[in-house]
Design a protein around this motif. Structure first.
Motif: not given
Ligand code: ADQ
Length: 417
Positions: A17, A102, A104, A166-167, A202
């Motif tokens: 998402g 959603f 998050g 990153f995490g 992570s």
């Molecule tokens: P980010 O990629 O910054 O960090 P986020 O934006 O939550 O975190 O995206 C993670 C995945 O979830 C992506 O594939 C994104 O497309 C998807 N996503 C985000 N919001 C969503 C929603 N509301 N519904 C469905 N899908 C959603 C994350 C971790 C870190 C880690 C990095 C690695 O949080 O800890 O280090 O990924 O790149």
């Protein structure tokens, strides 16, 4: 009738998402996982191929932001035989908590808990959809079960300067893989004990005991202080209980991988990294080997005739060197050098395309020069236009130009002759 299964029953959830703001304008009207990559793929194909190759063929793809082309791609390309109990289903935001999308990634899973209740898996593998890599998730699941963890987090070393993306995992001192602390995108990251310049990041891929995931996202849903984020809220929930373990990606063995591409994992979330990953593909010895058929990255770009290279009007040869040219392309009396061409692209006589990425259906007119550019789907470049030669002029024409000088022309841009 379901397929006969060995080992735990696994459901895969693909988080798809994300908005991908840093990839603008390529994400102006498509979700980041639907961004084309490597001529014929979409980013989500890497996560889905890795899951399928790992033997996990019950997958739900949670979509949200501008999901139309992602939905279409997932349903058309990844449709599977229901006879064997396999599926890949795109699931839009369910709005189970009222009329909102959603919040998050953890909320996305909470809103889709019915899928887990229906499937009754032992294990849920949750993966992002934004990275280019190969990974056998079954090896991570095996370690997860052996360690007794409730959640395992895939981990890779990264430069400390990148910690803000990153995490960051802080392992316990005893080296058993347990996570002592986990901080999402910290500004003051803790380096690894053996290297002050590295952190353990992570990868955004998790393995959960199904009941633990259900419990965590349900508890999180009632917490008004939570951002409902997998990295920010759910992983720390298990870390506090001593139930989270890291899975070291460098231990992951992929059949057919070479020493060079073992451990390759690339975030292509910025224009620069997206561009660099393409330049790697067309280098003589790419780090990421698309031609490893023992762990295939699969997709279906549709039915197109073969790429064709022809002499143009005044006998100029149509050639491509150090380039990846997708089906349906016609290079007529023009040259593509060090470039990736998506399906059905056209290059007309006397034009030169160099160090560039053209997405599907891009049409380059006659006498054009294109250098260090990314051109989005179906854009027409009229005769005689230069792109990438004068960056100020490119900016003035409304194109996006990165600090490193890459010109990006978004979908629907009308270029004046
Ligand atoms: P980010 O990629 O910054 O960090 P986020 O934006 O939550 O975190 O995206 C993670 C995945 O979830 C992506 O594939 C994104 O497309 C998807 N996503 C985000 N919001 C969503 C929603 N509301 N519904 C469905 N899908 C959603 C994350 C971790 C870190 C880690 C990095 C690695 O949080 O800890 O280090 O990924 O790149």
């Amino acid at each position: 009738m379901a397929a006969r299964r060995h080992g735990p029953k696994v459901l895969a959830i693909v988080l798809a998402g994300g908005e991908g703001k840093r990839l603008m304008p390529l994400t102006a009207d498509r979700a980041k996982p639907a961004v084309p990559f490597g001529g014929v793929y979409r980013l989500v194909d890497f996560a889905l191929s890795n899951l399928a190759n790992s033997g996990y063929i019950k997958m739900v793809v949670l979509t949200q932001y501008k999901s139309h082309s992602l939905d279409r791609h997932v349903s058309m390309t990844w449709r599977m035989s229901t006879v064997l109990g396999n599926y890949v289903t795109p699931v839009p935001a369910q709005q189970r908590r009222g009329k909102q999308w959603f919040l998050g990634s953890a909320d996305a899973i909470y809103q889709s808990l019915n899928l887990i209740h229906d499937e009754k898996p032992d294990i849920v593998v949750v993966v992002g959809a934004d990275h280019v890599y190969r990974m056998d998730f079954s090896q991570m699941v095996e370690q997860h079960i052996d360690s007794g963890a409730r959640v395992s987090v895939a981990a890779i070393r990264q430069e400390i300067g990148l910690a803000y993306q990153f995490g960051v995992i802080e392992p316990t001192d005893d080296g058993d893989g347990r996570i002592a602390a986990f901080r999402e995108k910290p500004s003051d990251p803790k380096a690894l004990a053996d290297n002050p310049n590295e952190i353990l990041a992570s990868m955004g891929n998790y393995v959960f005991d199904a009941d633990a995931l259900i419990e965590a996202v349900t508890t999180d849903a009632d917490n008004d202080d939570s951002k409902h984020d997998m990295g920010g809220d759910i992983v720390p929930y298990f870390v506090e209980r001593g139930e989270a373990y890291a899975y070291d990606f460098k231990d992951n063995e992929i059949p057919g991988a070479t020493e060079r591409d073992k451990g390759y994992w690339r975030d292509v979330g910025t224009i620069d990294s997206y561009f660099e990953a393409h330049m790697d593909l067309v280098s003589i010895h790419p780090i990421f080997n698309l031609y490893n058929y023992e762990w295939p990255i699969v997709t279906s770009p549709g039915n197109y005739p073969p790429a064709k290279f022809v002499r143009g009007g005044s006998d100029e040869q149509g050639i491509a060197v150090s380039s990846a040219v997708s089906p349906g392309c016609i290079i007529s009396g023009s040259v593509a050098n060090n470039s990736v061409l998506g399906v059905d692209a056209r290059l007309h006589s006397f034009s030169h395309v160099e160090d560039s990425v053209l997405l599907d259906g891009v049409d380059i007119g006659r006498h054009c020069r294109v250098r260090r550019a990314i051109i989005d789907k179906d854009v027409h470049v009229p005769d005689g236009v230069d792109i990438g030669a004068d960056l100020d002029a490119d900016r003035a024409r409304g194109f996006t130009v990165t600090d490193s000088g890459i010109v990006v022309i978004g979908k629907g841009t009308v270029i004046k002759p």
